[in-house]
Design a protein around this motif. Structure first.
Motif: not given
Length: 218
Positions: A26-35, A37-44, A80-89
């Motif tokens: 499988l190929t990994d795809f990371f969005s720029e935002d995901y990379k 936030f992950r770098f700054h450890n601010k992602i779940g 492909t394994i997709f990694y992206l971010t999303g917003l929710a209130d």
């Protein structure tokens, strides 16, 4: 002759067993935002295969927002394994998002909605490419004195009668089209955020006050 037949059968069995032992890469795809936030450890991380519908997904995302974290979404499509971010209130927050100077897009289920209110039209999600081409063709959609588009904000809502597969199918098409544009023009040429909504906001009449949303990622 029989010996040849036996040899051929054994070869077929051997090849079949060998193929069963092979694991699909499988190929990994990371969005720029995901990379970022992950770098700054601010992602779940939320695995979309672990939720049954859009409401359950959005509830998990809202909980992360209340914890001060961004939602990292993971799902597998084809090879492909997709990694992206999303917003929710966050339902307990009084913060109001600022979404001025955006290119707005509206996706409901696996369809792109054109226009607003009573005049809205529904197009298949594959029409997204044509809509993005239209946005890029108009000068007022660009940032002032920059060869970059104003970021896109995608209002995204899926009815719970649809399985989570509908959500991942729409997300894949969004990722695919923006990836194609940014790979040709630069990674920050056309940024985008996906705002996971509680309901289809295109049903709200024009002129209604905006609803509270979470912080803007920009």
């Amino acid at each position: 002759m029989k010996n040849i037949d036996y040899i051929l059968i054994l070869l077929i069995i051997f090849i079949s067993c060998s193929n069963l032992g092979e694991k699909k890469t499988l190929t990994d795809f990371f969005s720029e935002d995901y990379k970022n936030f992950r770098f700054h450890n601010k992602i779940g991380i939320i695995n979309l295969d672990s939720v049954s519908n859009f409401s359950e997904l959005r509830k998990k995302m809202s909980e992360l927002t209340c914890e001060g974290k961004s939602s990292g979404l993971r799902f597998v499509k084809n090879d492909t394994i997709f990694y992206l971010t999303g917003l929710a209130d966050c339902p307990t927050s009084s913060e109001i998002g600022c979404y001025f100077s955006r290119n707005l897009l509206f996706v409901r289920n696996d369809s792109l909605l054109i226009e607003y209110g009573k005049n809205k039209k529904k197009k298949p999600i594959r029409f997204l490419k044509a809509k993005l081409d239209e946005i890029m063709s108009q000068n007022h959609n660009y940032q002032h004195n920059k060869n970059k588009l104003k970021p896109a904000l995608i209002h995204f809502y899926v009815e719970d009668k649809y399985p989570i597969e509908t959500t991942t199918r729409a997300l894949k098409e969004i990722i695919r089209q923006f990836k194609k544009i940014n790979s040709q023009n630069g990674s920050d040429y056309f940024k985008y955020n996906i705002l996971f909504e509680k309901y289809d906001i295109t049903n709200i009449p024009l002129g209604s006050p905006p609803k509270p949303n979470e912080f803007d990622n920009e």
